[in-house]
Design a protein around this motif. Structure first.
Motif, PDB file in Angstrom:
ATOM      1  N   ILE A 153       2.786  86.840  40.461  1.00 28.79           N
ATOM      2  CA  ILE A 153       3.840  87.155  39.499  1.00 28.79           C
ATOM      3  C   ILE A 153       2.916  87.941  38.343  1.00 28.79           C
ATOM      4  N   GLN A 154       3.064  89.082  38.160  1.00 25.41           N
ATOM      5  CA  GLN A 154       2.292  89.691  36.996  1.00 25.41           C
ATOM      6  C   GLN A 154       3.469  90.421  36.217  1.00 25.41           C
ATOM      7  N   GLY A 155       3.563  90.272  35.087  1.00 21.97           N
ATOM      8  CA  GLY A 155       4.476  91.081  34.192  1.00 21.97           C
ATOM      9  C   GLY A 155       5.960  90.936  34.747  1.00 21.97           C
ATOM     10  N   ASP A 156       6.366  92.201  35.134  1.00 24.78           N
ATOM     11  CA  ASP A 156       7.605  92.409  35.696  1.00 24.78           C
ATOM     12  C   ASP A 156       7.352  92.540  37.283  1.00 24.78           C
ATOM     13  N   GLN A 157       6.483  92.266  37.804  1.00 23.50           N
ATOM     14  CA  GLN A 157       6.266  92.801  39.146  1.00 23.50           C
ATOM     15  C   GLN A 157       6.017  91.231  39.835  1.00 23.50           C
ATOM     16  N   VAL A 158       6.550  91.160  41.058  1.00 19.94           N
ATOM     17  CA  VAL A 158       6.452  90.265  42.113  1.00 19.94           C
ATOM     18  C   VAL A 158       5.966  90.543  43.153  1.00 19.94           C
ATOM     19  N   LYS A 159       4.880  89.840  43.862  1.00 22.18           N
ATOM     20  CA  LYS A 159       4.361  90.374  44.921  1.00 22.18           C
ATOM     21  C   LYS A 159       4.642  89.327  46.124  1.00 22.18           C
ATOM     22  N   LEU A 160       5.429  89.880  47.207  1.00 18.35           N
ATOM     23  CA  LEU A 160       6.099  88.785  48.085  1.00 18.35           C
ATOM     24  C   LEU A 160       5.184  89.165  49.698  1.00 18.35           C
ATOM     25  N   GLY A 161       4.970  88.044  50.210  1.00 20.75           N
ATOM     26  CA  GLY A 161       4.442  87.986  51.544  1.00 20.75           C
ATOM     27  C   GLY A 161       5.610  87.733  52.518  1.00 20.75           C
ATOM     28  N   ILE A 162       5.791  88.567  53.538  1.00 21.60           N
ATOM     29  CA  ILE A 162       6.675  88.644  54.728  1.00 21.60           C
ATOM     30  C   ILE A 162       6.186  88.208  55.885  1.00 21.60           C
ATOM     31  N   ASN A 163       6.337  87.011  56.438  1.00 22.16           N
ATOM     32  CA  ASN A 163       6.109  86.611  57.871  1.00 22.16           C
ATOM     33  C   ASN A 163       7.299  86.858  58.768  1.00 22.16           C
ATOM     34  N   ALA A 164       7.315  87.732  59.646  1.00 18.64           N
ATOM     35  CA  ALA A 164       8.218  88.113  60.566  1.00 18.64           C
ATOM     36  C   ALA A 164       7.877  88.567  62.103  1.00 18.64           C
ATOM     37  N   PRO A 165       8.526  88.525  62.978  1.00 21.00           N
ATOM     38  CA  PRO A 165       8.195  89.147  64.172  1.00 21.00           C
ATOM     39  C   PRO A 165       7.815  90.469  64.156  1.00 21.00           C
ATOM     40  N   LYS A 166       7.129  91.099  65.034  1.00 18.72           N
ATOM     41  CA  LYS A 166       6.699  92.260  64.921  1.00 18.72           C
ATOM     42  C   LYS A 166       7.927  93.279  65.398  1.00 18.72           C
ATOM     43  N   HIS A 167       8.822  92.907  66.016  1.00 19.85           N
ATOM     44  CA  HIS A 167       9.984  93.877  66.413  1.00 19.85           C
ATOM     45  C   HIS A 167      10.938  94.017  65.167  1.00 19.85           C
ATOM     46  N   VAL A 168      10.736  93.117  64.103  1.00 17.34           N
ATOM     47  CA  VAL A 168      11.664  93.376  63.112  1.00 17.34           C
ATOM     48  C   VAL A 168      11.052  94.211  61.859  1.00 17.34           C
ATOM     49  N   GLU A 169      11.731  95.420  61.690  1.00 19.71           N
ATOM     50  CA  GLU A 169      11.322  96.306  60.966  1.00 19.71           C
ATOM     51  C   GLU A 169      11.371  95.762  59.240  1.00 19.71           C
ATOM     52  N   ILE A 170      10.548  96.225  58.508  1.00 18.33           N
ATOM     53  CA  ILE A 170      10.705  95.842  57.167  1.00 18.33           C
ATOM     54  C   ILE A 170      10.147  97.034  56.385  1.00 18.33           C
ATOM     55  N   HIS A 171      10.859  97.302  55.263  1.00 18.50           N
ATOM     56  CA  HIS A 171      10.675  98.379  54.555  1.00 18.50           C
ATOM     57  C   HIS A 171      10.970  98.206  53.122  1.00 18.50           C
ATOM     58  N   ARG A 172      10.380  99.021  52.241  1.00 16.41           N
ATOM     59  CA  ARG A 172      11.161  98.773  50.788  1.00 16.41           C
ATOM     60  C   ARG A 172      12.121  99.687  50.737  1.00 16.41           C
ATOM     61  N   LYS A 173      13.060  99.386  50.092  1.00 20.60           N
ATOM     62  CA  LYS A 173      14.489  99.870  50.091  1.00 20.60           C
ATOM     63  C   LYS A 173      14.517 101.503  50.066  1.00 20.60           C
TER      64      LYS A 173
END
Length: 82
Positions: free
Chosen positions: A25-45
């Motif tokens: 967490i730095q100021g108003d920014q949060v860095k997230l790590g996501i562990n998910a199966p490869k078949h799950v698509e993950i995108h920024r909105k």
């Protein structure tokens, strides 16, 4: 909407196979790590919305192309019978 509070290095579990971890967490920014199966698509909105818009536009273009092809086939079929 479910709202959860997490601190650094704490995680959220979604189902059996998706984990979201607060990495920094730095100021108003949060860095997230996501562990998910490869078949799950993950995108920024914003990327997800752009993909949806492109898919919608491609779908419309395909429909238009098919309609044009259909008209050409009708014209050719009519021309052979005449």
């Amino acid at each position: 909407m479910l709202v959860l509070t997490r601190k650094m290095k704490e995680a959220i579990q979604i189902g059996d196979d998706i984990e979201i971890i607060v990495l920094s967490i730095q100021g108003d920014q949060v860095k997230l790590g996501i562990n998910a199966p490869k078949h799950v698509e993950i995108h920024r909105k914003e990327v997800y919305l752009a993909i949806q818009a492109e898919n919608s536009a491609a779908s419309f273009a395909s429909k238009t192309s098919l309609e044009r092809l259909n008209e050409q086939l009708k014209h050719l079929k009519g021309g052979k019978q005449a």
